[in-house]
Structures are given as C-alpha cells and as structure tokens.
Design a protein around this motif. Sequence first.
Motif, PDB file in Angstrom:
ATOM      1  N   ALA A   1       0.863  -1.178   0.000  1.00 50.25           N
ATOM      2  CA  ALA A   1       0.000   0.000   0.000  1.00 50.25           C
ATOM      3  C   ALA A   1       0.904   1.234   0.000  1.00 50.25           C
ATOM      4  O   ALA A   1       1.915   1.245   0.699  1.00 50.25           O
ATOM      5  CB  ALA A   1      -0.882   0.007   1.235  1.00 50.25           C
TER       6      ALA A   1
ATOM      7  N   TRP B   1      -2.390   5.496   3.292  1.00 46.96           N
ATOM      8  CA  TRP B   1      -3.625   5.116   3.999  1.00 46.96           C
ATOM      9  C   TRP B   1      -4.143   6.288   4.807  1.00 46.96           C
ATOM     10  O   TRP B   1      -3.361   7.131   5.237  1.00 46.96           O
ATOM     11  CB  TRP B   1      -3.387   3.905   4.895  1.00 46.96           C
ATOM     12  CG  TRP B   1      -2.164   4.058   5.776  1.00 46.96           C
ATOM     13  CD1 TRP B   1      -2.103   4.676   6.964  1.00 46.96           C
ATOM     14  CD2 TRP B   1      -0.870   3.594   5.474  1.00 46.96           C
ATOM     15  NE1 TRP B   1      -0.832   4.628   7.441  1.00 46.96           N
ATOM     16  CE2 TRP B   1      -0.037   3.942   6.531  1.00 46.96           C
ATOM     17  CE3 TRP B   1      -0.305   2.892   4.380  1.00 46.96           C
ATOM     18  CZ2 TRP B   1       1.329   3.654   6.560  1.00 46.96           C
ATOM     19  CZ3 TRP B   1       1.046   2.597   4.430  1.00 46.96           C
ATOM     20  CH2 TRP B   1       1.842   2.967   5.520  1.00 46.96           C
TER      21      TRP B   1
ATOM     22  N   ASP C   1      -4.530   2.889  -0.254  1.00 49.04           N
ATOM     23  CA  ASP C   1      -4.245   2.942  -1.688  1.00 49.04           C
ATOM     24  C   ASP C   1      -3.180   1.926  -2.009  1.00 49.04           C
ATOM     25  O   ASP C   1      -2.143   1.871  -1.344  1.00 49.04           O
ATOM     26  CB  ASP C   1      -3.711   4.326  -2.078  1.00 49.04           C
ATOM     27  CG  ASP C   1      -4.736   5.415  -1.786  1.00 49.04           C
ATOM     28  OD1 ASP C   1      -5.946   5.080  -1.812  1.00 49.04           O
ATOM     29  OD2 ASP C   1      -4.323   6.558  -1.500  1.00 49.04           O
TER      30      ASP C   1
ATOM     31  N   LYS D   1       0.762   0.400  -7.583  1.00 50.03           N
ATOM     32  CA  LYS D   1       0.420  -0.098  -8.919  1.00 50.03           C
ATOM     33  C   LYS D   1       1.612  -0.833  -9.513  1.00 50.03           C
ATOM     34  O   LYS D   1       2.764  -0.536  -9.187  1.00 50.03           O
ATOM     35  CB  LYS D   1       0.018   1.073  -9.819  1.00 50.03           C
ATOM     36  CG  LYS D   1      -1.307   1.667  -9.334  1.00 50.03           C
ATOM     37  CD  LYS D   1      -1.818   2.780 -10.220  1.00 50.03           C
ATOM     38  CE  LYS D   1      -3.170   3.257  -9.704  1.00 50.03           C
ATOM     39  NZ  LYS D   1      -3.269   4.708  -9.597  1.00 50.03           N
TER      40      LYS D   1
ATOM     41  N   TYR E   1      -7.541  -0.086  -7.035  1.00 54.35           N
ATOM     42  CA  TYR E   1      -6.343   0.157  -6.249  1.00 54.35           C
ATOM     43  C   TYR E   1      -6.666   0.789  -4.903  1.00 54.35           C
ATOM     44  O   TYR E   1      -5.824   1.396  -4.284  1.00 54.35           O
ATOM     45  CB  TYR E   1      -5.347   1.025  -7.045  1.00 54.35           C
ATOM     46  CG  TYR E   1      -4.846   0.281  -8.265  1.00 54.35           C
ATOM     47  CD1 TYR E   1      -3.838  -0.691  -8.128  1.00 54.35           C
ATOM     48  CD2 TYR E   1      -5.388   0.497  -9.529  1.00 54.35           C
ATOM     49  CE1 TYR E   1      -3.405  -1.408  -9.232  1.00 54.35           C
ATOM     50  CE2 TYR E   1      -4.958  -0.213 -10.634  1.00 54.35           C
ATOM     51  CZ  TYR E   1      -3.967  -1.169 -10.487  1.00 54.35           C
ATOM     52  OH  TYR E   1      -3.528  -1.896 -11.542  1.00 54.35           O
ATOM     53  N   THR E   2      -7.908   0.666  -4.486  1.00 57.57           N
ATOM     54  CA  THR E   2      -8.272   1.221  -3.194  1.00 57.57           C
ATOM     55  C   THR E   2      -9.119   0.213  -2.418  1.00 57.57           C
ATOM     56  O   THR E   2     -10.048  -0.384  -2.958  1.00 57.57           O
ATOM     57  CB  THR E   2      -9.098   2.517  -3.357  1.00 57.57           C
ATOM     58  OG1 THR E   2      -8.490   3.331  -4.344  1.00 57.57           O
ATOM     59  CG2 THR E   2      -9.161   3.260  -2.033  1.00 57.57           C
TER      60      THR E   2
END
Lengths: 316, 701, 489, 302
Positions: free
Chosen positions: C56, C59, C70, C73, C121-122
Amino acid sequence: MIGYDYLASRLATSLAVTFGVSVVTYGLIFLTPGDPAEIILSQQLDRQPSAAEIEAFRAEHGLNDPVPVQYLNWLTDVFRGDLGTSYYSDMPVSTLIIEVVPFTLELALAAMLVALVISIPAGVVSAVNRGSPIDHASQLGALLGVSMPNFWLAYLLILLFPLTLGVLPVAGAGSVGHLVLPAITLGSGMAAVVTRLVRSSMLEVLDEAYVDTARAKGLRERIVVYKHALRNALVPVVTILGLQLGTLLNGAVVVEIIFQRPGLGSLLVDAVFERNYPVVQAVTLVTAIVFVATNLLVDLTYRYLDPRVQLGGETA
Amino acid sequence: MTAQPPDSALLSVENLHTRFRTSEGPVHAVEGVSVTVDEGEIVGLVGESGSGKSVTARSIVGLQDPGEIVRGSIHLDGVAVTDATDRQLRRLRGDTVSMVFQDPTETLNPVFDIGEQIAESLKVHDQLDSQSLLEYLHVPPFSSRSEWREYRERAIELMAQVGIANPEDRVDAYPHELSGGLRQRAGMAIALASDPDLLIADEPTTALDVTTQAQLLERLRRRNAQRGTAILLITHDLGVVADICDRVVVMYAGEVMETGPTDRILESPRHPYTKALLECLPQRVDRGSRLPTIEGSVPEPTGDRTGCSFAPRCDRATDACRDGEIPTVDLGDDRGTVTCGESSALESHAARSGTATSDGAPESGSATTGSAPGGGPDRSTSPLVELEGVSRRYSLANGPIERLLGTDDTLRAVDDVDLEIRAGETLALVGESGCGKSTLASLLTGLETPTTGTVRIDGTPVGTAADRDAETLADVGVVFQDPRSSLNPRLTVERAIGEPLRSNGWDRSRRRERVQELLERVGLADRHATSYPHELSGGQVQRVAIARAIALDPSVVVLDEPVSALDASVQSRLLNVLADLQADLDLTYLFISHDLTVVEHIADRVAVMYLGELMEVGPADRVFDCPTHPYTRALLEAIPSLDPGGSTGTSLEGDRPSPVDPPGGCVFRNRCPMAEPKCAETDPDQRQFGPVRAKCHIVHE
Amino acid sequence: AGDRAADETAFTIGLASDPTDTSRYDNWGGMAPYWTRVIEPLVWGTDDMQPKPWLATDWTATDDTTWVFDLRKGVPFHNGEELTADDVVHTFEENILTERGDFVYGWLHLEPGSVTKIDDYTVEFETTDPFPGFPGTIAHNMIDIQHPDADRRAGKIIGTGPFTLEEVRRGQHIRVERFADYWGGDPTPTALTFRAAEDETTRTDLLESGEVDLIYNPSKGRLPALRESDDVRVDAQQSAGAISAWINIHREPTDDVDLRRALNHAISQEELVRTVLEGVGEPARGPISPVIDWVDEDELPTYERDQDAAREFVDRSAYDGEELTCLVSADMDDGRTISQVLESQFDEIGVDVAIELLENASVKDRTDRGEFHLQVGSTGSNSPGADYIMWENFHTMGVDNKDLYEAEGTGLYNLGGEVDDLIETGYQSYDPAAKRDAYVEAQRRIMDAAVVVPLFYQEYVVAADAAVEGLELHPIERFAEWRDLTRTA
Amino acid sequence: MIAALDTIVTGLRRRYRAVRTSRALAAFFANPLNVAGLAIVVTLSIAAVLGPVAAPYDPASQDLANRLQPPTLAHPMGTDQLGRDVFSRLLYGARLSFGIAVAVTAIRLVLGTAIGLLAGYAGGWVDEFLMRLVDIQLAFPGLVLALVVAGILGPSLRNVMLALAVVGWASYARLVRGSVLSTKEREFVKAARLMGVSRIRIAVRHLLPNVVGPVIVLATMNLGTVILGTAGLSFIGLGAQPPTPEWGTMLSAGRHHLRGAWWLANAPGAAIMLTVFGFNLLGDGLRDVLDPNHDTTLEKPT
Ligand SMILES: Nc1ncnc2c1ncn2[C@@H]1O[C@H](COP(=O)(O)OP(=O)(O)OP(=O)(O)O)[C@@H](O)[C@H]1O
Ligand SMILES: Nc1ncnc2c1ncn2[C@@H]1O[C@H](COP(=O)(O)OP(=O)(O)OP(=O)(O)O)[C@@H](O)[C@H]1O
Ligand SMILES: [Mg+2]
Ligand SMILES: [Mg+2]
C-alpha cells in the motif's frame, strides 16, 4: 506354531495396555498446569494474545468441555481412525506423525545397527577371551559408553568429526551422512548395554555342555562360537533390544534437538511444552502401539531363536 | 608307574595330572592317572562323585579347559593330544574319538533340531579341513542345500542305528521335544557319526530309568561287537560295569586305585577302597539288615597330599600309607594293577574286609522290621493313610485367556489310585521317571488337590495344605526329591530346621534344644547348625532335610527319592539313618525311588506305578522274588546284575506313551511282551493275587 | 558448502527457530512467513518502528473506524498477474478473517465482511472499534497478500516478494529463489536456504563448518572467539525487545513500593550486560525498547545501583525476610544466568529470592493465578504496531491483569486509575504526539512505582562468513532484507 | 539381657564368618575392575559426605569480575559464567547427585520389588493386572511422565526425583516377579507351605531374600542411570532449580561452552561419567558374585 488362542490373548492384553496408556495420558495432561489457548496463541502470534483472542480459541477447540467428555470424544474419533487435529491449525495429527515417523524409524534402525555391529562382536570376543586384556578393554569401552551423558557425547562428536576432521555434516537430516553422528550418539549407549549383555550371556552359554559337544565333533572354534553359542546367547539380548526400541523412539529427543532432526521424540516434547494435547495423545498412543508391537515381535523372535519357548501365557 | 602300556593301545593315558586354578588355590582334579584302552575293548572308569572321572575323559579329548594338564601324556592313535595343534585335535575329534557327555538334557544344543546336529557331525567327519562358518550357518550362496539334505538322510539312518523309532519323524524334533532316553540316543548318534575308533561315554545312563538304561547299554554292546568300536565308559554304577565292561579302572580322589578285568574286580577286589565300595551296595546285603558304610569323606582336592589319599578312611592304613610313596603293583596274568601300600591287599581276599564298617549288629533287631516275613507292621490296625480313587489331572492351558477360551488338554499325572499305608511300615513307590510318583506324594502331603478321590489320614479326610490344621500338617513330614532345592539357601541349618517349630509357636530356647536333638539324631555335628546349605555336602544336606521333616514328630514321613542323588557310600549311611529313625520313632515311610535295589533293601511293601496308575502292590519279598505284573517283571529284569557275566534280561522296548494321550485299554499294553487283543479293549481291574494286588488281564495266580 | 561452490550467489541462513513448522505455518504451506520474503504485507516498518508504505502506498482514517488504503500499482505476483484490490479483499476475507480462526478479530479489530474494494487500487477496512494502531498492526509478515490462485495449505504460495518458494523440507530447511520481476528491483541472491538450527551450539558449529553462511544469535559463549576471528563478521542490532524483572504489585510483600524501589536499586544493568550478556544488549531504564517511537528513556526516573539506598528502602518497607519467588521461563535465552545474577544481587541487599525456572506453559499458569512475586519477562513486537505492549501488560483490562482484576480487583502489573486512562488515551489517539505523551507519562508513573526492574533492551546478533556482505538488519529481526546480499571474493 | 547380647554376638560372629569365608567376597576382590568400581564409589561417597566441608568456596557466591576463569591453583576447575568456583560446586553437587540417585533408586526398588513380589506370589488376576500396569509404565513415554510431574509440581529437585522414580519401577517389578515365579516353584517354598508357615512370612522370609540378588545388581546400575536421567531432564529444561549445583544441571548449563570454557561442561561431565562408571563396575562385580545367572537389565532410561 502360533495358535489363535495365543494371538487372541496377546491382542487383548495389547489393547488393554494401549487403552491404559491413553487413559493415563489423558488424565495426566489435564492435570498439567497451563492453558493451551494462551500458550499456543502467543507462539502463533509471536506476541501476547489478548483476552478476546484466548476466549475465541477455547471455544473453537472445545476446551471448555469437561475432561471425561473430551476423552470420550477423542476415543470415539480414534475408533473412527481419526487422531484429531493439532491445536495450531487444521493439520490432522496423523499427517504430522506420518511426516516424522520415517526420520525416527531411520534413526532407530541406524542406531540399532550401530549398536549391534559394535556390541555383538565385542561381546563375543570379550567372552571368548575372558579375563584377557581384550576383554578388559571391551568391558571398559562398554562402561564408558553407558556412562556418558548422550548430549555431551553428541557435542564432542560434532567437535571431532565435522569441525576438526572436516568430515560428515554437523546437523540436518536426509542423507546417510547426516545419519552417522546421531546414530553413533544414540547407538553407543545401547551398544554398551548390549555388549555387556552379550558378554555375560555368552559366558554362561560357553559353559554349557552342548558347546563342548560341538567342540568334540571336531568343529572349528569359530563355528562353535558363532553358530552354537551365539544363537543361544542372543535369547536374552532380544528382550533388551525390544525394550531399548522404546528408548530409541522417545529417548531420541536430545539427539533430535542437537542434530536438528525431525522425529517423534521432539514432536512429543514440543507438543507437551506447547500443551498441544491432540498431538501428545496421538504420539503417546503411537509409541505405545509400537512398543506393544515390538514386544510381540520380540516374542516371535524368541520363538525363532529358541524353539523351547512356548508362545502362551506370559506376555513380553 | 612302571607298567609300559602296550604300543598297540588305541588310547594310552600316562600319569595324567590335570589341575584347575581357582580362587581358593589349585584343585588337583586328576593326580597321576594312567589308563589304556585297546582297540575294540570296553573299559569302565568308576569312582564316586568328584573322583576325577569326567576331568580325565575331557582331558583325553583336549577339552579340559579351564583346567590345564600339568603333567603326563595322552596318546590317541599314536598322536600326542597334549601337544597337538588345533588342526590335529580337530582331526582326532572328527575321526578317531567321540565323546558323549554326562547329562542328556544339556549335551544337545536346544536351538537346533537334532537332524541338524547329527548332520553337522557327519559333515565334519567328511570334510575335516574345510569348515567355513557361513556354510555351517546355512547362508545361501555358501552352503549347498542339497548337500545338507543328503547329510540329513544319513542322519536318519544313524538315528535308526542307535534305536530311535520313527527317525524320519524325529529328525526335525528339537531336543526339548524328546524324552531323556531319546536325547541320550541322539547324543550317541552325534558321537557315532564320525565312526570313531574310541567312544568315550561319560555317565551316559545315570539320568535315565533302568529300562532305558538297559536299552542303551544293549546298543553300546552291539556297536562294540559289530564295528569293534572301543568304549571308555564312565560310571559310578558298578552294575553297569559288570554288565558290559571288559576291564575296570577304579578311581578315587583323582588317582587310580585299582585296575583289572571286570570279573576279577567284582569277585576279588584287592584294594580296600574297591572292596568297601562293593560292600556298601544294597544288592550285596541281606534285605533289611544294616548296610556297611565307609566312614569319613572324600578329601578336598585342594592342598597337597602325601601318601595314599584313601588312607584317612582306610582302617588298614599304616604310617607308610599316610606318608610314603604308594607303589602300583601289577598283579600279573592280566589281572590288573593295585595301587596300595598294604601288602595284604595283594592277597586275593573275598568279601567282608573291615573297612566298610558294618556298624554292629542291628540294635535289638529294630532296624530290620521289614525283614522277617510276617513280622512287619500289624496288619490288623486300620491304615494310617488311605488314598481312595485318587486322580490328579493337570490342565495344559496356561494364561487366563486360554482358560477362558477353554483349551482343554489334560495330563493324567495320577489316575484312580487306591493305596493304604499302615502305621510303622515302609511302603515303597517305584516306577519310571514321570510316572506320577511325586504327584502322588504331593496329593498325600496336600501340596496338590486331587481332581477326584479322597485322601484320609488317620481316618479323617484331609484337604490341601492350606486347609489342614497345624496338627495334620505336623503329622506328615516331607523330604523332597532334590534335597538342595528343598532348603532355603539363605537360612542356616538351625533356622531351616527351626522353621516348622517356629510356625508351631515354639519359643527360641525350645527350638534350639530341639534342633540340637534332631541334629544328633540324623548324625550331624553341632557345628553344622550355623552352616548354610551350600557349605554342606549332598549327604549332609539330605540329613538336614530329614531332620526338618521329623521336627514336629510326624507319624508318617514322605521320602521322595531321598538317596538317588548320592554316591553308594553316602547312600548306605543315609539308609541306615532312616532305618534307625523308623525304629526309634515308630515312623511310617512312604519311600519313593526308581532304584529297585534300594527299594528291595528297605521296603516292607512295594507299589509299582506306570503312567499314573498302580500296576502292582504287595509285600516287598513277594514282589521282588516273584513279580506278578509283566511291568514289574520288566523293571526287575532291566536292573544290571552285579554278577559278572550275569545276563541282563530283555529290556523293555518302545517308548513310554505320553500321559496327555495314554493308550486306551491297559496303559502298558503297547510295551507289554504278553499283550493280547483284549488288553487294548478294556482297562483291566485291580485283582488280588494272594498278598499282591495287580492290574492285569493276562496273569493268573 | 557444496551449494556454495556451485552457486556463488546462493546463501544459506541458520535460524534459531524452525522455519518449516507446518503446524504453525500451515497457512503458508509450512514456510515461515518471516525472513523468507516470499510474501509481503500492505505495510512495512521503518527502522524507528513507524508504518511504512509497502504494497500500500498510502492510507487514511476516514472516520474513527474506517481505514482506506491505496495500493501500489504495477506489483506483479509470482504468477505474473498484477496485484489489485480484489486480491487484497480476497486475501483478507477468504483467508485471514476466515481460515485463521476467531482470534484474528481481536488482534486486527476486524470481522469478516469488513474489507471492501473501493476501486482496483483502493481498499477500505472497517474496524470493530476505533483502532489508530491499525496500519502498524497489519505491518506484519502474517498479514500478507496472496493471489487468489494460491493454494496455501498445499504449499502453493503466490506472493509478491523478491523470492519465490521452491522447497520446504520439514524440520530442515526452506529454499527460495530470486523473483526476477520483483516490483522493488532485481534482488542479487539467486537463491536462499533457511535452515533450522535451534540448538545454539549446533547453529554456531554450522557456521564454523561452513554449512551455513550466516546465523542468527550464535552461542554467547562463542561470541568472544567469533568476534576475534577473521573469518567471521559479527553484527549486532538493537531490536524492539526489552527484558525486565516484572513485579507483582498486588501481592505481599511486593505490593510495597519501597521494596520494589529497593530491588531497582540493587541491580546494575551495565554490569549485567557487560558480563553475562557478553555485551549483547543495552542497559535498560524502562520496560519497553526505545526503538519504539513512543518510548523516551530520558523521561523516565532512574534507579542507579546503590546498595545502601536499597537497604534503606528495604528497611523502610514491610518486607521481613520472607522468600520471594521469581519465575523464569526455561525458553528464555540467558534466563538461567540472568535470574541467578538477580538472585545474588537481591541477596546482597537482604532480599531473599528463590528462582523457579519453569517451562513456558507453567510460567503462564502461575502468572495467570498471580502466584509469584517476580517474573523475568520480556516485551517486544514483530510489527511496528506495538500499542498492545502497554495495553496488555499495564492496563487493568490487559490479558495479564484482567482475570485477577475481574475476580478480585487486583491484577499483576497494573497501577490502574490514571495509568489506565493514559493508556486508553494513547491507544485511541490518532495523533502521534498525543499518543506519545500519554504513553510516556504512563511509563513514567509505572517506573516511578517501580512496577518492573528494567534490565536491558535486547539486541540480536548475526554472525556471518566474513565474505558475505550487504545484509540489512531491521529492529524487527524478521524483517531482514536479503536483496543486496553478496559475497566478496 | 545377657542372653540377648549373646545371641547378637553369635549372630554377628556368624555373619562375619559367612562374609569372611564367602567365596563370593574373594571372587569379588579378585577382579581389579570390581575393586576399582568399589574404590570409585567409596571415594565419591566420601566426597558426598565431606564435600561441603572441604569445598574452598561457597558454591553460590558470584564474582562477576572473575567469570569464566580457566583452571588455576585458586580455582582448580575454573569458574563458571557467574564467577563461581566450579570445583566447590562439584563438591556440593556430589551430595545432591548422589542423594537423588540413591533416593530415586530406593523408591524404584521398594515400589518395584513390592509390586513384583505381590504379582509373582499372588498370581492369577492380581498378577495379570499388575503386569499390565508394568506394561503400561514401560509403554508410556517416560519423558511425558517426567514433564507432567515436573509441570504439575514444578521442577524442583524433589520433583525431578519423583518423576524419575515414577518411571523406573517397572523394571524392578518385572525382574522380581520373574525371580519369584521361578523361586516359588523351588521345593523349599513348598516345604515352607507344608510346615504351616504363613503366606506373608513365606513371601518376606523365603522368597524375598532369594530374589534380592539381581535386584541389588540392577539397583547399582540404576544409580548411574538416574544421574544420567537428571542430566537428560536438565537438557530439556527440567533440571534442578538454579543455583543448585546439581551435576546434570551444571553439565547442561555449561554445554554451550564446550569450545571456549571447556571446564564448565567437562568437569561435571567427567564427574557424572566417573560415577556412573563406578556404579556400573560395582554392579558388574556384584552381578558376578550375587547372581551369575542374571540375564537382563530391564532398564528403560528416560
Ligand atoms: N571347572 C572346574 N573348576 C574347578 N574345579 C573343577 C572344575 N571341573 C571339575 N573340577 C573339580 O575336579 C574334581 C573332579 O571332577 P570330575 O567332574 O572329574 O568328577 P567326576 O568323577 O566326574 O564326578 P561325577 O560323578 O560327579 O561326575 C572335582 O573336585 C571338581 O570339583
Ligand atoms: N504342575 C504340573 N503341571 C503339569 N504337568 C505336571 C505338573 N507336575 C507334574 N506334571 C506331569 O505329571 C507327570 C508325573 O510327574 P511326577 O513329577 O509325579 O513324576 P515322577 O514319577 O515323580 O518322576 P521323577 O522320577 O522324574 O521324579 C509328568 O508327566 C509331569 O510332566
Ligand atoms: Mg562327571
Ligand atoms: Mg519325582
């Protein structure tokens, strides 16, 4: 020949013994202080579990039931062929045991081999040359063997072989090389016991008249000793080997720890320390069965070694 | 040692000294023995226990270990055994000489079947020098199955030769599955496998019944006659010697006392020892009279000795005998040699010498109670002990589970026995080993419960020992079969004898007095009171057992083989003690023995037992002089006669049936020379033949 | 040794605990989630025990009980697929919150159904109660993210870490290999073998014989020699652990603060570390390692070793010579020697202490029942979220105190009252400074009341073949970083 | 009074004579190994008795400044991790280790002998039941029992003893029962029954003395095993409580120092070995003397 009566009676006593062992185990572990929930959780989480976590664990594993109920549940499961699951996970205990049994077996057999390979010739030579320097040397050797605390011997062996001489691995399992030092550690004590036994047994047998009969035939001394005398001398030795196998199964803990080997011994000790009761129960049961089976085997071997032995009545 | 053995001798032992080193100093087991055995000759080596017979024999085959030969020489077929290499020794053993050892239960290896053991012997003989361990262990590639099979075939033949019936079935048997007689025969087969020139047999028949003994001696004689095998036969039984030996060598304390042809030795023994030995045999003494004895005991084999070792016990000994060199005198004319310093010995002098003290006339005739026919115990009184239809069966199932499952093999140890013993008499119970004598005694004493039937003492039925009151228990004294094992090794003589007194509530000082009195009665010195059993000789131990048995003034004493384990000289002394006790204390004896000569001497009445049943019961003189039952007859005929050349009767052929599975009808029929078809059909009843009661269809008044 | 000749870039590591314990790590197919770096959590920890972005990247707490994370990626799993919110939801819902048992709820303050995807992505987490320590708590090797195709129990582990799991040999070792597509860059070692070596002498011997390249915590007795040796490099790293003698403040006579202060004055932490610990460790002034950010040693009262003062305190106290029991777990490294030093030094000030060296479970049993006066114990954390140390040990409702408190209104180490309030404030505070203030004040009071005799802050030692370089140690020893491990010629 | 004295005197004289003239004794002393065994055991016993008096230092007094000193004149066996004198600890430990060995063996012996005697003499279901109990004990992993006993009662020296005692009696029971079964059939026992001797007296006065020979031999060897057993228990963390200077615990605590401070483990290790060695030599000698037919040491170490 082995009669059905004999087998039936042996089976009954074996069952009684195994059942007795399981009851005793169950009784004992519930007398043991310490709450498995707390211990297991703190191991699993690597930190202090919280009160909520502990309560949840207890409920999940039925630890709040009365002890007799827990025992009956366990017994029913065993009769269904289910040895239970480890408190740590859903891992069936049988899987855990099956995983380590080969290591234990391998070590026990290797140790037994070491013991026999050393003890039988040593005992025989000692007896045949009674009172000679060879005899004294072998007796002293055997005594040193029994006198040495085995973990001390283990460390000394590691110091000598891998570290000083650069041969054999320090620890681990999986190859023949890995087996050598543990087998020597475990086997030497047994070798010592058996050597002494073979010696005294041989001494007795060598005094028997049939040994002289064999000599009087004109047989070579080697044949007299190794055919006629040894076979008779092995009879009491077999009993001890049977009893020692029990020792090899759970007395191997020290060796397993030092040489980092998986095995029933350390499985059991860990389980006791962790209060992983299903595992304790199962391992105890398995050891008891192995013990009982070994003793049956010993009796059969007896019968093979000594045709006078009647298989009946007496157990073990 | 002047006499030079003839060069032709197969075995010549000369001035052999064999010694053992022990913690108490050297034991001189053999002190200058010289013996020769010619080809085809049967030589007997006799002497009391401990005289060095076995050690001599073992030295001859080089098995004296842990002893050592310190002097002398042994030549076997021209080879010096004492200097032989291992290889030569093996050759001798595999080829020239064979040995059968003393005890048949111990001479066979318990873990191999007898076929294997005989085959091994055959193979050794065939391939003397190529013995490989792996081959003998039957490790496959090294050992040829077919070859071994062949040897087994030959083993079967050999077994047939030594008289084992159905050898094909017996070849796979293990020693424990065979009877004593068969075992001894198997041992013989092993010895004969190498077709030896000389067979040394160490007491081959001592542990066997008379009937079996007779069979075995017959085999030996036949072997000797057919193949010319020379035999050195070791025995303490002069009857056996008389039976088959050509020549006799008499040993005492490791030395040879006298040698000579059997006839000469038996008829005109020269050495005082030989004379004394012959005199104390019960056969030679009138029934019921006192037996002559040899006072003193065999000297300890430790320590130095000078002079004649028999001198301390010899009443003709002179100072020269005690110190000097004792000459060995050749009597000439192949009449043998005598090692004695007393010139009178050289004279042929029959029978009674003064050495064996026939200790006086019977004291006021009391010791001869049974001798005068009709003068025995009063027959009118009611019997002291009565057994009525008593049987004892053992269940062979062992272990509770088996019992639950009801495995039901039973052994008939005693079967439907009626017997009464009258006050003051000596009833002898005779029969072959295992026929149930001891069991019968146990039923009387209460160690065993009868399966059926009743035991009455003084008219009252009694139960087992646990149920009997102290008085009844005290009424029956017991002397057990094996005297040593009947004494607690951890108790002193005093305590052992005091034990029954103690349990009857005697206090310490009374016990002590009583023990002293008892010791005196059985002829033991006071100092023995504090000895432990292992410190006593066999005869002394037996006296202690007797003292204990009479401690509580019993009316009947059960004596189970009280003299079987003892030497002739000790035996005669003990029999005298028993006779005296009976006379003084008015005891009733149940005297168990398999030795008929002893029984003949001591018994008033005799009961003959076979396979748990009583075959014949009657007054001793009648039974011995004129036996009724064929079995009794066979037993009597099997006794080796002391008369040189006297015939040994036909021995009883066949094996005793197993008590688990006795034959139907008359149990004796399959060995009975007179059996008829009806014997197989019905079990005969007890029938009265004058004073005798017998169980037979065939015999008639 | 043979492996090394074959591959200069493969390393073998000797661990003091068995990394293959199937019964403990069955959720990872018998592979310890620690050390091995096959799997990774959303959050990692910094060297000063702060949550650090990992899978992550960021946050936020949107309200008292809601956390939004989050995701990074472009993170590939070992099977090549990219990490998305679905994978995170799947891992939490299907594995962590279902299979591992109820106890996880209490630990993470989560319940099934509380993890939801917001977009690819969350992810959103709904805690059962306000839990500001959440990000630090899930920065734990066991709260890892795996691909839904993973078959964990069967040993098919699909993580995102720099290494892939190749082999698990029960009771023996674990072998992992380099994952070339690792999101954090290509790791140098091609393969790592983690060997179990639980006995310290055996472990040290393995290093010496060359069977392993690196070991954790060599035998203390061997340390001087290893430090001298040219063939071996010895590194030490302060950890989040601390060892103290904990005092049962609700039992006579240790309920007397004067006695507890006396005990504190009796001990020289410096001497202890210098001698029996062979210099491994830092003399402590408080019960919690200062590696943890809300610990400030300088704020705590100090108790110098001063035997006279100690004796005075003893005299002043109600102590009258009775024997105090001191529990020690047989599992604790150096527990036996440490307790004997304590015993001897307490003896010098006239306090009689009897050591009871017990196996772990028995110690737990005794502490549960409060039947002891002293316990040599430790605190520590495998994740940056260490709040529970304060709660469980010093709060009246913490696990150690709760039962006794509820039963008889006592506890073990809990002062109660304001300290409870301070701990609650710290626990529930989203503001790091506020949390720190509350906790420091609580610790100050705890030390002032001499609830523990602090002994030392733990260090762990790594001994390696001198040729091995590039090892990065972390205060949480299980967070070790192997990516740059190399071997010089 | 005088009479009593007299009986005592004659009793003693008889004993003395029995001992002096006993072949057994002569045979025992004829073997140098037996003498060596006796010498070792006697020496160690003296050390156990006098150890605390003779020890140069207090076994518990620490001196952290002088820790891990190699052997010197002042500390003939060096100092340990806490600067304590190893030699003094060893001397103090002698009494403990000996005490444990003797106490444990005594418990095992009495318990096992009683059970074996009862089983063998009573026979039938009593025998069956007791022998199954023996089987259970033998089939039960001794370690678990030891762990549990230590767990329930706490691992003190006393409890270690208890744990070891509980797992070791079965060998005695078996041995005694076997001897009783064969002795029971000997004729002197039958004779005693016929003489009206009570069952209890038969068991105690007639059977027991005749079965103790092998039991004593087993016990002698057992003494060694017990010391090894405590060492084993210490290894898994169940030894004596610190700072008790028990040998097994010392050996176990010093085991990680074998390479550096070698004296730490080797001194108690050698002491244990010597003791076990001595007891075994003695046991061997006694076996030859007391019971040449003794066949098995039915020993199952923990
Ligand atoms: N191995 C031995 N060690 C010591 N002495 C021995 C040994 N073997 C035999 N003897 C002694 O040698 C002497 C002669 O024994 P031997 O066996 O030859 O007697 P024997 O005449 O055969 O007697 P028996 O009729 O009892 O068989 C005895 O005093 C015996 O104690
Ligand atoms: N307790 C028992 N259990 C089973 N069978 C027994 C038992 N006691 C004796 N027997 C058997 O009973 C039979 C008779 O035995 P007993 O001892 O009475 O014979 P014996 O005539 O005294 O023989 P010996 O002359 O050898 O002493 C034998 O076949 C024996 O094996
Ligand atoms: Mg003889
Ligand atoms: Mg009999």
